[in-house]
Design a protein around this motif. Structure first.
Motif, short mmCIF file in Angstrom:
data_model
loop_
_atom_site.label_atom_id
_atom_site.label_comp_id
_atom_site.label_asym_id
_atom_site.label_seq_id
_atom_site.Cartn_x
_atom_site.Cartn_y
_atom_site.Cartn_z
N ARG A 1 0.88 -1.17 0.00
CA ARG A 1 0.00 0.00 0.00
C ARG A 1 0.91 1.21 0.00
O ARG A 1 1.81 1.31 0.83
N PHE A 2 0.67 2.11 -0.93
CA PHE A 2 1.47 3.32 -1.03
C PHE A 2 0.55 4.53 -1.00
O PHE A 2 -0.58 4.47 -1.48
N ARG A 3 1.09 5.61 -0.46
CA ARG A 3 0.36 6.89 -0.47
C ARG A 3 1.40 7.99 -0.58
O ARG A 3 2.33 8.06 0.22
N SER A 4 1.23 8.84 -1.58
CA SER A 4 2.12 9.97 -1.79
C SER A 4 1.28 11.23 -1.92
O SER A 4 0.21 11.21 -2.55
N GLY B 1 -3.73 -4.89 -8.97
CA GLY B 1 -4.42 -4.09 -7.96
C GLY B 1 -4.97 -2.82 -8.57
O GLY B 1 -5.50 -2.85 -9.68
N TRP B 2 -4.82 -1.70 -7.86
CA TRP B 2 -5.37 -0.44 -8.34
C TRP B 2 -4.48 0.72 -7.92
O TRP B 2 -3.67 0.60 -7.00
N ALA B 3 -4.67 1.85 -8.60
CA ALA B 3 -4.01 3.10 -8.25
C ALA B 3 -5.00 4.23 -8.48
O ALA B 3 -5.86 4.15 -9.36
N ARG B 4 -4.89 5.27 -7.65
CA ARG B 4 -5.86 6.37 -7.74
C ARG B 4 -5.17 7.71 -7.47
O ARG B 4 -4.39 7.84 -6.54
#
Length: 151
Positions: free
Chosen positions: A7-10, A90-93
């Motif tokens: 899980r990534f968040r930038s 998976g997904w990216a948003r």
């Protein structure tokens, strides 16, 4: 813990209006122009929900190739969401919102690594893979900020 899930968040703060940022982020085929680690985006013609394929490479000497399909494109909400298949599943948003005189662009991603080599190196490589991703995101933020100044 599944060592192959990430899980990534930038969070990117950009000195440009949200509409300008959104307009650039929705044109994935142009990412290689301003994001050094996005090496190639090849659009797929005629597929209703498939945007195309993309190839990424950051510091590690390994290309990640994914198939990208559109899940959500909502300019009013500032949301661009894609599904990923291939080496990552998976997904990216992107969520683009106003912040002062500029824009807050939040990138979130949940993926499972499917590439055989990366799965084999999942436990010892995890810190390196996370650092590699952080470098990629830093390069993207810098590239987009520069691109926005030029437009």
């Amino acid at each position: 813990m599944d060592w192959c899930r990430y899980r990534f968040r930038s969070v990117w703060r950009l000195a440009a209006p949200p509409d300008a940022v959104y307009a650039i982020l929705e044109r994935a085929e142009e990412y290689p122009r301003w994001w050094p680690q996005v090496r190639e985006v090849t659009p797929v013609e005629g597929a209703a929900d498939t945007i195309g394929t993309a190839r990424f490479r950051s510091l590690l000497p390994y290309d990640i190739v994914v198939t990208v399909r559109a899940l959500r494109r909502d300019q009013a909400a500032g949301v661009l969401e894609i599904g990923l298949g291939g080496d990552l599943e998976g997904w990216a948003r992107w969520t683009v919102t106003p912040e002062g005189a500029g824009t807050l662009a939040v990138y979130e991603q949940e993926v499972e690594v499917r590439a055989r080599l990366l799965r084999a190196l999942a436990v010892p490589g995890r810190p390196v893979f996370r650092a590699n991703h952080a470098l990629m995101m830093r390069g993207g933020r810098r590239g987009l900020a520069t691109h926005l100044r030029a437009v």
